[in-house]
Design a protein around this motif. Structure first.
Motif, PDB file in Angstrom:
ATOM      1  N   GLU A 115       0.831  -1.214   0.000  1.00 17.92           N
ATOM      2  CA  GLU A 115       0.000   0.000   0.000  1.00 17.92           C
ATOM      3  C   GLU A 115       0.857   1.252   0.000  1.00 17.92           C
ATOM      4  N   THR A 116       1.872   1.261   0.839  1.00 17.87           N
ATOM      5  CA  THR A 116       2.739   2.433   0.920  1.00 17.87           C
ATOM      6  C   THR A 116       3.424   2.675  -0.418  1.00 17.87           C
ATOM      7  N   GLY A 117       3.884   1.613  -1.044  1.00 24.79           N
ATOM      8  CA  GLY A 117       4.528   1.761  -2.353  1.00 24.79           C
ATOM      9  C   GLY A 117       3.583   2.326  -3.398  1.00 24.79           C
ATOM     10  N   VAL A 118       2.366   1.801  -3.446  1.00 25.53           N
ATOM     11  CA  VAL A 118       1.376   2.288  -4.421  1.00 25.53           C
ATOM     12  C   VAL A 118       1.003   3.729  -4.095  1.00 25.53           C
ATOM     13  N   ALA A 119       0.767   4.033  -2.825  1.00 27.16           N
ATOM     14  CA  ALA A 119       0.375   5.387  -2.432  1.00 27.16           C
ATOM     15  C   ALA A 119       1.463   6.405  -2.767  1.00 27.16           C
ATOM     16  N   CYS A 120       2.710   6.061  -2.486  1.00 27.01           N
ATOM     17  CA  CYS A 120       3.820   6.971  -2.806  1.00 27.01           C
ATOM     18  C   CYS A 120       3.935   7.179  -4.314  1.00 27.01           C
ATOM     19  N   ALA A 121       3.851   6.085  -5.069  1.00 24.39           N
ATOM     20  CA  ALA A 121       3.923   6.193  -6.528  1.00 24.39           C
ATOM     21  C   ALA A 121       2.771   7.026  -7.072  1.00 24.39           C
ATOM     22  N   LEU A 122       1.585   6.817  -6.542  1.00 23.63           N
ATOM     23  CA  LEU A 122       0.418   7.566  -6.989  1.00 23.63           C
ATOM     24  C   LEU A 122       0.579   9.053  -6.682  1.00 23.63           C
ATOM     25  N   ALA A 123       0.944   9.379  -5.457  1.00 21.20           N
ATOM     26  CA  ALA A 123       1.132  10.785  -5.085  1.00 21.20           C
ATOM     27  C   ALA A 123       2.217  11.428  -5.935  1.00 21.20           C
ATOM     28  N   ASP A 124       3.321  10.722  -6.158  1.00 26.11           N
ATOM     29  CA  ASP A 124       4.413  11.258  -6.979  1.00 26.11           C
ATOM     30  C   ASP A 124       3.959  11.507  -8.412  1.00 26.11           C
ATOM     31  N   ARG A 125       3.193  10.584  -8.977  1.00 25.77           N
ATOM     32  CA  ARG A 125       2.712  10.744 -10.359  1.00 25.77           C
ATOM     33  C   ARG A 125       1.734  11.906 -10.478  1.00 25.77           C
ATOM     34  N   LEU A 126       0.870  12.054  -9.484  1.00 27.93           N
ATOM     35  CA  LEU A 126      -0.062  13.181  -9.509  1.00 27.93           C
ATOM     36  C   LEU A 126       0.691  14.507  -9.437  1.00 27.93           C
ATOM     37  N   ARG A 127       1.672  14.592  -8.549  1.00 31.06           N
ATOM     38  CA  ARG A 127       2.462  15.822  -8.415  1.00 31.06           C
ATOM     39  C   ARG A 127       3.241  16.133  -9.687  1.00 31.06           C
ATOM     40  N   ALA A 128       3.823  15.100 -10.295  1.00 21.26           N
ATOM     41  CA  ALA A 128       4.617  15.305 -11.508  1.00 21.26           C
ATOM     42  C   ALA A 128       3.742  15.746 -12.681  1.00 21.26           C
ATOM     43  N   ALA A 129       2.557  15.170 -12.791  1.00 25.73           N
ATOM     44  CA  ALA A 129       1.666  15.493 -13.912  1.00 25.73           C
ATOM     45  C   ALA A 129       1.007  16.858 -13.756  1.00 25.73           C
TER      46      ALA A 129
END
Length: 159
Positions: free
Chosen positions: A78-92
């Motif tokens: 969960e932490t891995g998915v959540a971090c990846a998701l937050a990072d992708r949203l911020r980058a986009a």
């Protein structure tokens, strides 16, 4: 849960509350659990994404995020998915304020918390995306945000 019913429904009589639970609450929870269970035989963990909105101001305090990504920090997948998701949203969308476990803690009461008691951490990741209701006021912006979230979820879930 003592806060299952909102300020608008808390005062309803017991039979009306039971009708609401039978029509909306229980069917939704049952359907989600069945969908997760049906996906379990695969080789990869199941990533369950729930999307909700939150009020921009609660109890007189302005909330300081556009999007929150909720998860249980004690569950590695969960932490891995959540971090990846937050990072992708911020980058986009660098102008978006994206916070993890905000405006709620991702391990408190909710459907994902219930499913964490049913499915092991190695097989189930429950992520909740919370969108500030202020983001919904402009229909074009809301459509763009939904596309952005969908793209980020697909990328983060397959990472």
């Amino acid at each position: 849960h003592p806060r299952l019913f909102s300020e608008f429904t808390r005062g309803l009589d017991g039979s009306e509350k039971e009708r609401i639970l039978a029509r909306y609450y229980h069917p939704h929870r049952t359907a989600v659990e069945q969908a997760v269970r049906a996906a379990m035989p695969g080789s990869r963990p199941v990533v369950h994404i729930g999307v909700h909105t939150f009020t921009p101001v609660l109890n007189g305090r302005r909330r300081t995020a556009d999007i929150g990504v909720l998860h249980d920090p004690h569950r590695a997948i969960e932490t891995g998915v959540a971090c990846a998701l937050a990072d992708r949203l911020r980058a986009a969308a660098p102008g978006l304020v994206v916070k993890r476990n905000y405006p709620y803690r991702g391990w408190t009461d909710g459907l994902t918390t219930t499913l964490r008691r049913v499915f092991p951490a190695s097989r189930y990741a429950g992520i909740e995306i919370e969108v500030n209701q202020g983001m919904l006021r402009n229909p074009a912006r809301w459509r763009a945000l939904r596309r952005l979230i969908a793209t980020a979820v697909r990328a983060a879930s397959s990472a």
